[in-house]
Design a protein around this motif. Structure first.
Motif, PDB file in Angstrom:
ATOM      1  N   LEU A  13     -39.232  34.277  -3.741  1.00  0.00           N
ATOM      2  CA  LEU A  13     -38.410  33.541  -4.704  1.00  0.00           C
ATOM      3  C   LEU A  13     -37.734  32.346  -4.051  1.00  0.00           C
ATOM      4  CD1 LEU A  13     -36.739  36.453  -6.703  1.00  0.00           C
ATOM      5  CD2 LEU A  13     -38.646  34.991  -7.435  1.00  0.00           C
ATOM      6  N   GLY A  17     -39.356  29.521  -5.990  1.00  0.00           N
ATOM      7  CA  GLY A  17     -38.479  29.444  -7.159  1.00  0.00           C
ATOM      8  C   GLY A  17     -38.868  30.460  -8.216  1.00  0.00           C
ATOM      9  N   GLU A  18     -38.560  30.145  -9.451  1.00  0.00           N
ATOM     10  CA  GLU A  18     -38.759  31.076 -10.559  1.00  0.00           C
ATOM     11  C   GLU A  18     -40.195  31.610 -10.606  1.00  0.00           C
ATOM     12  OE1 GLU A  18     -37.099  30.730 -14.885  1.00  0.00           O
ATOM     13  OE2 GLU A  18     -39.034  29.702 -14.774  1.00  0.00           O
ATOM     14  N   SER A  19     -40.295  32.932 -10.677  1.00  0.00           N
ATOM     15  CA  SER A  19     -41.606  33.588 -10.722  1.00  0.00           C
ATOM     16  C   SER A  19     -41.522  34.836 -11.574  1.00  0.00           C
ATOM     17  CB  SER A  19     -42.048  34.020  -9.320  1.00  0.00           C
ATOM     18  OG  SER A  19     -42.233  32.932  -8.476  1.00  0.00           O
ATOM     19  N   ASN A  20     -42.669  35.199 -12.145  1.00  0.00           N
ATOM     20  CA  ASN A  20     -42.716  36.487 -12.829  1.00  0.00           C
ATOM     21  C   ASN A  20     -43.284  37.532 -11.868  1.00  0.00           C
ATOM     22  OD1 ASN A  20     -45.644  36.677 -13.119  1.00  0.00           O
ATOM     23  ND2 ASN A  20     -45.473  35.181 -14.766  1.00  0.00           N
ATOM     24  N   GLU A  51     -31.656  41.918  -8.506  1.00  0.00           N
ATOM     25  CA  GLU A  51     -30.756  41.429  -9.560  1.00  0.00           C
ATOM     26  C   GLU A  51     -29.443  42.213  -9.555  1.00  0.00           C
ATOM     27  OE1 GLU A  51     -30.752  40.472 -14.324  1.00  0.00           O
ATOM     28  OE2 GLU A  51     -32.112  42.007 -13.581  1.00  0.00           O
ATOM     29  N   ALA A  56     -30.942  37.988  -6.971  1.00  0.00           N
ATOM     30  CA  ALA A  56     -31.875  37.336  -7.889  1.00  0.00           C
ATOM     31  C   ALA A  56     -31.320  37.479  -9.299  1.00  0.00           C
ATOM     32  CB  ALA A  56     -33.265  37.973  -7.802  1.00  0.00           C
ATOM     33  N   THR A  59     -34.178  35.029 -15.403  1.00  0.00           N
ATOM     34  CA  THR A  59     -33.971  33.700 -15.968  1.00  0.00           C
ATOM     35  C   THR A  59     -34.521  33.555 -17.373  1.00  0.00           C
ATOM     36  OG1 THR A  59     -35.974  32.917 -14.867  1.00  0.00           O
ATOM     37  CG2 THR A  59     -33.876  32.539 -13.734  1.00  0.00           C
ATOM     38  N   LYS A  60     -35.606  34.268 -17.657  1.00  0.00           N
ATOM     39  CA  LYS A  60     -36.168  34.219 -19.005  1.00  0.00           C
ATOM     40  C   LYS A  60     -37.168  35.353 -19.165  1.00  0.00           C
ATOM     41  CE  LYS A  60     -39.903  30.927 -18.041  1.00  0.00           C
ATOM     42  NZ  LYS A  60     -40.485  29.637 -18.332  1.00  0.00           N
ATOM     43  N   TYR A  72     -39.151  36.793 -15.857  1.00  0.00           N
ATOM     44  CA  TYR A  72     -39.083  35.764 -14.822  1.00  0.00           C
ATOM     45  C   TYR A  72     -37.755  35.884 -14.081  1.00  0.00           C
ATOM     46  CZ  TYR A  72     -43.079  33.466 -16.983  1.00  0.00           C
ATOM     47  OH  TYR A  72     -44.328  33.188 -17.476  1.00  0.00           O
ATOM     48  N   TYR A  73     -37.842  35.811 -12.767  1.00  0.00           N
ATOM     49  CA  TYR A  73     -36.661  35.908 -11.910  1.00  0.00           C
ATOM     50  C   TYR A  73     -36.585  34.687 -11.007  1.00  0.00           C
ATOM     51  CZ  TYR A  73     -36.165  40.816 -13.201  1.00  0.00           C
ATOM     52  OH  TYR A  73     -35.982  41.976 -13.897  1.00  0.00           O
ATOM     53  N   ASP A  74     -35.364  34.379 -10.570  1.00  0.00           N
ATOM     54  CA  ASP A  74     -35.149  33.317  -9.592  1.00  0.00           C
ATOM     55  C   ASP A  74     -34.081  33.799  -8.612  1.00  0.00           C
ATOM     56  OD1 ASP A  74     -35.461  30.925  -8.269  1.00  0.00           O
ATOM     57  OD2 ASP A  74     -34.841  29.667  -9.957  1.00  0.00           O
TER      58      ASP A  74
END
Length: 91
Positions: A13, A17-20, A51, A56, A59-60, A72-74
């Motif tokens: 990450l 950056g943002e990844s699923n 998280e 982390a 994010t969506k 999706y996490y960042d």
């Protein structure tokens, strides 16, 4: 030296950056893919634990073409600090 899988997820990450979850697993498959615990459920658990520890953030989320949930996490600032502190720099 191979990082523990959870730390490798956090490092991923930090790098991209943002990844699923599937993107994280695809990236880490060359290193961890032969391990018995290389499963979607375990990587979901890794991200949820990151998280819960504010390393982390979710994010969506969306539904894919198969109507399955994609999360999706960042990385957070605390996560970045953790990576800087514990992950050796690549040479």
């Amino acid at each position: 030296m191979t990082l523990p899988a959870r730390m490798a997820v956090l490092n991923h990450l930090d790098e991209v950056g943002e990844s699923n979850i599937q993107e994280v697993m695809t990236s880490l498959e060359p290193i961890y893919g032969q391990e018995k615990q290389f499963t979607y459920d375990l990587f979901l658990e890794h991200l949820m634990a990151l998280e819960a520890n504010d390393l982390a953030s979710l994010t969506k989320y969306e539904l894919d073409k198969k109507e399955e949930l994609v999360l999706y996490y960042d990385i957070t600032e605390d996560g970045r600090s953790t990576v800087e502190k514990f992950v050796p720099k690549k040479k």
